[in-house]
Design an enzyme around this catalytic site. Structure first.
Site, PDB file in Angstrom:
ATOM      1  N   HIS A  61       0.842  -1.205   0.000  1.00  0.00           N
ATOM      2  CA  HIS A  61       0.000   0.000   0.000  1.00  0.00           C
ATOM      3  C   HIS A  61       0.875   1.252   0.000  1.00  0.00           C
ATOM      4  CE1 HIS A  61      -3.456   2.543   1.479  1.00  0.00           C
ATOM      5  NE2 HIS A  61      -2.451   3.219   2.013  1.00  0.00           N
ATOM      6  N   GLU A  62       1.878   1.274   0.886  1.00  0.00           N
ATOM      7  CA  GLU A  62       2.731   2.464   0.980  1.00  0.00           C
ATOM      8  C   GLU A  62       3.592   2.647  -0.269  1.00  0.00           C
ATOM      9  OE1 GLU A  62       2.108   4.642   3.054  1.00  0.00           O
ATOM     10  OE2 GLU A  62       0.916   3.490   4.476  1.00  0.00           O
ATOM     11  N   HIS A 112       1.589   4.288  -3.052  1.00  0.00           N
ATOM     12  CA  HIS A 112       1.287   5.717  -2.921  1.00  0.00           C
ATOM     13  C   HIS A 112       2.219   6.578  -3.788  1.00  0.00           C
ATOM     14  CE1 HIS A 112      -2.063   6.429  -0.378  1.00  0.00           C
ATOM     15  NE2 HIS A 112      -1.580   5.795   0.672  1.00  0.00           N
ATOM     16  N   GLU A 124      -6.186   6.442  -1.619  1.00  0.00           N
ATOM     17  CA  GLU A 124      -6.078   5.332  -0.665  1.00  0.00           C
ATOM     18  C   GLU A 124      -6.651   4.043  -1.255  1.00  0.00           C
ATOM     19  OE1 GLU A 124      -4.355   5.450   1.989  1.00  0.00           O
ATOM     20  OE2 GLU A 124      -4.028   7.618   2.031  1.00  0.00           O
ATOM     21  N   ASP A 169      -4.739   0.615  -1.768  1.00  0.00           N
ATOM     22  CA  ASP A 169      -5.255  -0.637  -1.196  1.00  0.00           C
ATOM     23  C   ASP A 169      -5.283  -1.739  -2.244  1.00  0.00           C
ATOM     24  OD1 ASP A 169      -5.645   0.332   1.348  1.00  0.00           O
ATOM     25  OD2 ASP A 169      -7.793   0.691   1.115  1.00  0.00           O
ATOM     26  N   HIS A 227      -9.528   7.791   3.828  1.00  0.00           N
ATOM     27  CA  HIS A 227      -9.591   6.336   3.685  1.00  0.00           C
ATOM     28  C   HIS A 227     -11.064   5.915   3.638  1.00  0.00           C
ATOM     29  CE1 HIS A 227      -5.709   7.072   5.703  1.00  0.00           C
ATOM     30  NE2 HIS A 227      -5.278   6.011   5.035  1.00  0.00           N
ATOM     31  N   ARG A 250     -12.346  -1.413   2.591  1.00  0.00           N
ATOM     32  CA  ARG A 250     -10.920  -1.628   2.344  1.00  0.00           C
ATOM     33  C   ARG A 250     -10.645  -3.126   2.162  1.00  0.00           C
ATOM     34  NH1 ARG A 250      -6.992   2.287   5.687  1.00  0.00           N
ATOM     35  NH2 ARG A 250      -5.715   1.696   3.898  1.00  0.00           N
TER      36      ARG A 250
END
Length: 414
Positions: free
Chosen positions: A247-248, A251, A309, A313, A376, A382
């Protein structure tokens, strides 16, 4: 100084705020500033003030009891003295091998993302080359700053030399605020230290991607169950912290991330053709989440506000799953089944732990506030969103496209 250059990244926002301020009376502005200060600090004040805040929180968040004083004080010490507390925390509770294992995981996930970029059908070759360079350049900071591992306290002693508290609690709080403000202002005159941690502490259960530095940070406190356990089967770790890692990373390549290059400079590095192709896929995600309704409060998700986000995800789940698959190929029969869960395959357990990490319960008031304020999506989406777009989820659980949570027209960015 009058000669300082100030970079404003959101001029429309600044204009809008200026316009609102100009329309209000000085008394209203003054009342607002005092209100913001008091509401932020009332938790440190005597009980009669805390009771008023509790009444406010009951209306806004639906909470009927206040946080215990022990928790409040512990959290506050962690906030204002985060690095000394982190030193104590990692010495007492953090297994040093965790950094080695999570570093290996993040490198596996990074390589998986690079493969996904290479296989993408919508990026042109020029954008792919730059994207891969950026992915390889991402700095991963895991656990804590290196100097906290040393017995040398020189840096901590220097950084916290002025933190001498001998007054009562509230004056100490005001003193800490002044010291923090002073340190923040001094940063404007110091060169950036790329090894420093900023925006997050090792004792925070969170993870962030700093676009302006092209780095991702995973504090020691998040590297624990249910997201990570050095003794747990890898399918649990990849379904937990592995997904967060993916996920990070993602980004850096989303709607906002595409505006920052491998050095963290705010420059556009995608070709127009790639941007247009990305926007088509982004809009699919926006529309998908616009159609989710949080039944608890009968409010729809804002797909536009949550798009970055949601894209992260979606990509994070795929990266973690494919990275686990790759790991399992070279580590056959290493992962053991869990007692009582032997009927599930390792791949099914990967997805089950992914879902488990998002188990959440909110009051109606908190849910209402979450929908209106958060970038989010609510936790249930999610889980539902990324799995509904993932053909591997269908295969692993024998889902039929179009039935249950499985979308016919799957949204795919990465």
């Amino acid at each position: 100084m009058d000669t300082d250059i100030v970079i404003v990244t959101a001029p429309k926002f600044l204009d809008g705020i200026s316009s609102i301020i100009n329309q209000q009376s000085p008394r209203t502005i003054q009342n607002y500033m005092i209100w913001k200060f008091i509401i932020n600090q009332a938790g440190h004040m005597p009980r009669r003030f805390r009771n008023i805040v509790q009444q406010f929180n009951h209306v806004i968040l639906g909470t009927s009891t206040a946080e215990s004083r022990t928790i409040t004080c512990a959290n506050y010490v962690n906030t204002v003295m985060g690095l000394p507390v982190s030193k104590l925390y990692i010495d007492e509770y953090f297994d040093k091998n965790t950094r080695k294992e999570t570093t290996e995981m993040i490198n596996n996930i990074r390589n998986t993302f690079i493969t996904m970029v290479n296989r993408s059908t919508w990026m042109d070759s020029k954008s792919k080359i730059i994207a891969i360079k950026k992915a390889r350049a991402i700095k991963a900071k895991l656990g804590y700053p290196d100097y906290l591992e040393s017995d040398d306290m020189t840096k901590l002693d220097k950084d916290f030399a002025e933190y001498n508290f001998n007054l009562s609690y509230m004056p100490n709080v005001l003193s800490a605020m002044q010291l923090h403000s002073k340190a923040s202002l001094q940063m404007l005159r110091y060169p950036i230290d790329s090894k420093e941690w900023s925006d997050i502490l090792p004792t925070n259960v969170n993870a962030i991607h700093r676009l302006s530095a092209n780095e991702i940070l995973f504090p020691a406190a998040i590297l624990q169950t249910p997201l990570f356990d050095k003794d747990a089967p890898k399918y649990l770790n990849y379904g937990g912290i592995g997904y967060i890692m993916g996920h990070e990373i993602a980004h850096g390549f989303g709607d906002e991330g595409k505006a920052y290059d491998l050095n963290g400079n705010k420059v556009s590095w995608w070709t127009n053709a790639t941007v247009n192709a990305f926007n088509i896929r982004k809009n699919c995600i926006v529309e998908q989440y616009n159609n989710y309704t949080l039944a608890q409060v009968n409010l729809t998700v804002n797909g536009q506000k949550t798009k970055d986000e949601n894209i992260a995800d979606d990509a994070g789940l795929k990266q973690a799953f494919f990275a686990y698959q790759q790991w399992a190929k070279t580590h056959k029969n290493v992962d053991k089944k869990l007692p009582g869960l032997t009927k599930y395959s390792t791949e099914q357990m990967f997805f089950m732990n992914f879902g488990h990490t998002w188990c959440t319960k909110m009051t109606n008031e908190a849910a209402h506030s979450y929908i209106n304020r958060e970038v989010h999506s609510p936790e249930q989406f999610r889980v539902r969103g990324p799995t509904s777009n993932f053909v591997e989820f269908n295969r692993v659980f024998g889902c039929i496209t179009g039935q249950g949570n499985s979308r016919v027209n799957k949204c795919n960015v990465w």
